[in-house]
Design a protein around this motif. Structure first.
Motif, PDB file in Angstrom:
ATOM      1  N   MET A 134       0.807  -1.218   0.000  1.00  0.00           N
ATOM      2  CA  MET A 134       0.000   0.000   0.000  1.00  0.00           C
ATOM      3  C   MET A 134       0.844   1.274   0.000  1.00  0.00           C
ATOM      4  SD  MET A 134      -3.257  -0.791  -0.056  1.00  0.00           S
ATOM      5  CE  MET A 134      -4.144   0.625   0.595  1.00  0.00           C
ATOM      6  N   ASP A 135       2.147   1.154   0.127  1.00  0.00           N
ATOM      7  CA  ASP A 135       2.966   2.356   0.272  1.00  0.00           C
ATOM      8  C   ASP A 135       2.872   3.326  -0.916  1.00  0.00           C
ATOM      9  OD1 ASP A 135       3.648   1.740   2.823  1.00  0.00           O
ATOM     10  OD2 ASP A 135       5.639   0.941   2.355  1.00  0.00           O
ATOM     11  N   SER A 140       1.079   8.799  -2.843  1.00  0.00           N
ATOM     12  CA  SER A 140       0.308   9.743  -3.668  1.00  0.00           C
ATOM     13  C   SER A 140      -0.593  10.610  -2.795  1.00  0.00           C
ATOM     14  CB  SER A 140      -0.571   8.992  -4.676  1.00  0.00           C
ATOM     15  OG  SER A 140       0.223   8.353  -5.619  1.00  0.00           O
ATOM     16  N   TYR A 141      -1.190   9.985  -1.812  1.00  0.00           N
ATOM     17  CA  TYR A 141      -2.048  10.716  -0.873  1.00  0.00           C
ATOM     18  C   TYR A 141      -1.257  11.819  -0.182  1.00  0.00           C
ATOM     19  CZ  TYR A 141      -4.426  11.241   3.720  1.00  0.00           C
ATOM     20  OH  TYR A 141      -4.999  11.713   4.877  1.00  0.00           O
ATOM     21  N   ARG A 142      -0.056  11.481   0.273  1.00  0.00           N
ATOM     22  CA  ARG A 142       0.742  12.481   1.000  1.00  0.00           C
ATOM     23  C   ARG A 142       1.113  13.665   0.115  1.00  0.00           C
ATOM     24  NH1 ARG A 142       3.193   9.603   5.709  1.00  0.00           N
ATOM     25  NH2 ARG A 142       4.580  11.368   6.026  1.00  0.00           N
ATOM     26  N   GLY A 192       1.636   3.765 -13.115  1.00  0.00           N
ATOM     27  CA  GLY A 192       1.698   3.810 -11.655  1.00  0.00           C
ATOM     28  C   GLY A 192       2.068   5.173 -11.098  1.00  0.00           C
ATOM     29  N   GLN A 193       2.471   6.110 -11.969  1.00  0.00           N
ATOM     30  CA  GLN A 193       2.822   7.452 -11.506  1.00  0.00           C
ATOM     31  C   GLN A 193       1.586   8.332 -11.292  1.00  0.00           C
ATOM     32  OE1 GLN A 193       6.140   8.222 -10.801  1.00  0.00           O
ATOM     33  NE2 GLN A 193       6.206   6.020 -11.157  1.00  0.00           N
ATOM     34  N   ALA A 198      -8.128   8.322  -5.417  1.00  0.00           N
ATOM     35  CA  ALA A 198      -8.216   8.564  -3.963  1.00  0.00           C
ATOM     36  C   ALA A 198      -7.453   9.820  -3.564  1.00  0.00           C
ATOM     37  CB  ALA A 198      -7.683   7.359  -3.193  1.00  0.00           C
ATOM     38  N   ALA A 199      -6.283  10.030  -4.162  1.00  0.00           N
ATOM     39  CA  ALA A 199      -5.517  11.231  -3.819  1.00  0.00           C
ATOM     40  C   ALA A 199      -6.268  12.474  -4.269  1.00  0.00           C
ATOM     41  CB  ALA A 199      -4.134  11.172  -4.480  1.00  0.00           C
TER      42      ALA A 199
END
Lengths: 263, 595
Positions: A134-135, A140-142, A192-193, A198-199
């Motif tokens: 999940m990292d 991306s969220y951060r 994947g970038q 969600a972000a």
């Protein structure tokens, strides 16, 4: 000081329940076949399918069936779970090809004449069975600065916000970071970038919060080539969200805000 | 094995752990170890609200809140701690708002407030609007807001790291009166990385335990699968006492048969409990505040209705939560999640049908004893320097024998914050305690024994048996006979646990192994709860003895303190010692508890 607009209604002391006091009768049991995508890297480099048939009951969910297998048949079957009622976001997985929470998917709502296919969510590295790394998702969220930034002086009491202003971003506050949306997105699978739905949902939650002063910074981040413009409006994310968030709509609102240069 | 060194190590990333981390992280080098990803913590499942006497919608003050907390806890509350909590509640709510928490608002744009069980105006005169809330997902918003602020402050998390042991050393100490004693000091923790199976020792000047509760000792529970009493059990095994373990809260409105929580806010917003006759039975048990009586009283009243044959359903084993007289728009605005739970899991439409409910194990009032600085106590009054606890794992004791609704979200914020500040302050001047030599050896042995065990017993079977017997014999009604039955079964399960094995022998993400270790914690907790319940021969708050139905202040107005002690025996169980600790009384003398 004042009272709130709506005073709750007072119910009567006694009512006639009719049939409602009686309940719905016996709980039915039924057999279900689970077909699970396995990956045990300490035993084999290759993923494979495993299949079990178990007897389950009326209100049981896919998570209960997975537990039944793990607890009674094969302890090596590995998956994350915690709250078991759809609020912690641990157990997002692909069930019959759709991203769902195993704890919120009732067996009786699935077609039980065929095996139930269970796979890890896509686009994140599989670690073991249904467990993914999940990292990258949380990274991306951060990056969208998921916290309130207010540049004004600190008030002594609360900041004021009207009920309408509060309502403006209500939908996106419901996110539980389960990754069902992001890992249902075809763009995310191939790139994947890409920040992923969600972000963007969590950026939306702050961009449209009247108390926040950093919307322009977040919009600049999301105007990046890996930002909102990668979204192809396939609506997979909205369909996948176990919290019923209108994810695609939130992304569209962020796109409009970028175009308008303000919000 | 890896060794890490931090000023402060926080164990657990729910509300208490992250609130502590926000304070500590800005003052000292801090690591947070969590067995889950932080946002998976069960704080997120809390629903109804967080009380604080903001007086935004009607007259209120923190002294009334203190009184309600003390009375709600049936006078076993330490009143100095309750005062701290009720006073600091106001800033705790305002702090969360400033951090970004999206509270529901009044027409004036202030934080809105609603009614909740046991929270009253002017010492019990009528329900008061004290609970600050965000629809029925207040805990979710608190967890998200705290995580967001941890991201903001760049808090260092070690996700999916299970802490399995606490490293402490014994030093000779002298009490003020000159008597010698053994002073415990904290050196660090031993942790297991789920992804790799590797052990990590964290050396720290301060350690904060914020690991949550132990609700999974029961079958019917609102608690997550991961709430297995780890922190309490680890402290207990290391010679620290556990306080008031007989006091367990059963939340009145769990979805029948499933235990999933339906917030008390449903009743705060006007919902009514009814028996099979359609009667609002709480009018008989609590004439003044009815359905908004504290949880112990409502849960017992529900169970009593079922015992009297007035339960609903084919087996007459639940009652109904009736929201049908409320406007659907009001339900959608204030209770969206819980009504969705009823639809999803029971197929019931709350607009038009009452919802089947029954009490569900919800909260452990007891835990690791602390003082109001969140410092852990090794006996009635000796602090373990550098060791802190906050939230459900701790017993400060603000909840006494029965916690009021919303006071847990408050507890984690007030005492989580205090733990973070005091832990960092202590670390600023203290030295590291040398790690005990081979301190990780018992953990290594424990893990490898279980991994390589070939016994015939299965973890899931023993756990299911434990949960069944706790539901049957340790729930809202208890007798000497029922508790002894539970205890005998627990002792038998403890023996069988010696012969348990797991199937997954691997290193990576071995949750099978971890469930085996968690079962050990559950058995320890169930034993402590049961022995304490057997010992306390009175009824108070969440502990109701049918053979001793009255509160007995003359003999029992004291906290229970249980110790692991190989030389002692308690209620026929070897290896446990029982002591008591006085209740701190400041302004409220015990009175009869009526609502």
């Amino acid at each position: 000081m004042s009272t709130t607009a709506t005073e709750p209604a007072e119910g009567p002391s006694k009512v006639d329940l009719g049939a409602q006091g009686g309940g719905t009768g016996e709980i039915p049991s039924f057999d279900v076949t689970l077909k699970v995508r396995r990956y045990l890297p300490e035993t084999s480099e290759d993923a494979y399918w495993d299949e079990w048939t178990v007897t389950m009951y009326g209100t049981d969910r896919v998570l209960d069936a997975l537990h039944k297998v793990k607890w009674d048949i094969d302890g090596t079957l590995s998956f994350r779970r915690s709250c078991a009622h759809g609020v912690c976001g641990s157990d997002a997985m692909r069930i019959n090809g759709r991203n769902r929470l195993a704890c919120k998917t009732l067996l009786k709502d699935l077609d039980l004449s065929k095996p139930i296919l269970v796979e890890p969510i896509k686009g994140l590295p599989v670690e073991k069975d249904l467990i993914v790394d999940m990292d990258p998702f949380f990274q991306s969220y951060r990056e969208i600065m998921p916290f309130l930034i207010n540049k004004g002086p600190e008030p002594t009491k609360e900041r004021l916000q009207s009920a309408e202003e509060r309502e403006r971003f209500d939908d996106t506050t419901k996110c539980i970071l389960c990754a069902a949306c992001t890992s249902s997105c075809p763009v995310f699978w191939t790139d994947g970038q890409y920040f992923g739905p969600a972000a963007i949902v969590n950026a939306h939650r702050f961009i449209f919060d009247s108390r926040d002063d950093a919307g322009d910074m977040r919009l600049e981040i999301l105007n990046d080539k890996e930002g909102v413009w990668r979204c192809r409006t396939t609506f997979n994310c909205s369909e996948a969200c176990p919290r019923g968030i209108q994810v695609t709509k939130a992304i569209a609102e962020v796109k409009q805000a970028v175009l308008a240069g303000s919000f | 094995m890896q060794v890490h060194k931090y000023d402060v190590v926080i164990v657990g990333a729910g509300g208490a752990g992250m609130r502590a981390a926000i304070e500590s992280g800005q003052r000292a080098r801090t690591a947070v170890l969590t067995k889950l990803y932080p946002t998976r913590s069960h704080t997120g499942a809390a629903q109804g609200g967080m009380c604080a006497a903001l007086a935004n919608v009607e007259e209120d003050n923190w002294e009334w809140h203190t009184f309600d907390t003390v009375k709600g806890g049936d006078y076993l509350v330490d009143q100095d701690a309750a005062e701290v909590m009720a006073k600091e509640a106001i800033d705790a709510v305002l702090d969360l708002e400033k951090m970004g928490l999206p509270f529901n608002r009044t027409p004036e744009g202030r934080i809105d407030q609603r009614r909740f069980g046991g929270h009253t105006r002017d010492h019990g005169k009528a329900p008061v609007r004290r609970a600050c809330y965000a629809a029925d997902r207040t805990g979710h918003m608190i967890l998200q807001t705290l995580y967001q602020n941890c991201v903001k402050h760049d808090v260092e998390f070690y996700n999916e790291f299970y802490v399995l042991d606490l490293l402490m050393v014994d030093e000779p100490g002298t009490r003020p009166d000159g008597t010698p004693f053994t002073q415990k000091r904290v050196a660090g923790v031993v942790s297991y990385e789920l992804a790799t199976g590797e052990l990590h020792v964290f050396q720290a000047k301060s350690v904060v335990f914020a690991t949550g509760g132990a609700g999974k000792v029961f079958k019917t529970t609102s608690n997550a699968h991961t709430l297995t009493g780890d922190g309490m059990a680890i402290a207990y095994r290391n010679g620290l006492p556990l306080e008031d373990m007989e006091f367990i809260q059963f939340h009145p409105t769990g979805l029948a048969g499933l235990g999933i929580l339906l917030s008390e806010a449903a009743r705060g917003e006007g919902g009514i409990l009814r028996n099979a006759d359609g009667e609002r039975f709480m009018e008989r048990y609590a004439p003044t505040i009815k359905d908004l009586a504290p949880r112990d009283i409502v849960a017992r009243s529900m169970a009593e209705e079922v015992r009297q044959g007035r339960g609903c359903g084919p087996n007459k084993d639940y009652v109904l939560l009736d929201l049908t007289h409320l406007e659907p728009a009001h339900i959608d605005a204030k209770l969206p999640d819980i009504t969705e739970f009823a639809r999803t899991y029971l197929g019931v439409e709350p607009y038009t049908e009452p919802v089947p409910v029954f009490p569900t194990c919800h909260y452990v009032m007891g835990g690791i004893p602390t003082n109001i600085k969140a410092e852990v106590l090794q006996d009635n009054d000796t602090v373990v320097p550098g060791l802190y606890a906050a939230g459900e794992v701790a017993c400060v004791s603000v909840h006494g024998s029965n916690r009021l609704g919303t006071n847990s979200l408050l507890d984690i914020n007030v005492f989580g914050r205090r733990a973070g500040i005091y832990a960092a302050e202590y670390a600023a001047t203290a030295d590291f305690v040398d790690l005990p030599e081979n301190g990780e050896a018992p953990t290594v042995e424990h893990i490898e024994n279980l991994r390589s065990a070939t016994g015939t017993e299965r973890v899931a079977e023993l756990r299911a048996r434990l949960q069944d017997v706790m539901d049957a014999d340790m729930q809202v009604f208890r007798t000497d006979e029922s508790i002894r039955r539970a205890l005998a079964e627990i002792e038998s399960l403890r023996e069988r646990y010696e012969n348990v094995s797991v199937q997954d022998k691997g290193k990576r993400f071995n949750l099978d192994l971890l469930e085996g270790l968690e079962l050990g914690y559950l058995l320890d907790m169930a034993e402590a709860m049961t022995v304490a319940a057997l010992h306390r021969k009175e009824s108070r708050g969440g502990h109701y003895r049918e053979d001793y139905p009255d509160r007995d202040d003359a003999n029992w107005m004291a906290h229970s303190m249980l110790y692991r002690d190989p030389d002692s025996e308690m209620e026929g169980v070897k290896g446990i010692r029982s002591e008591t600790k006085p209740v701190v009384v400041t302004r409220y003398q015990p009175m009869e508890r009526k609502y």
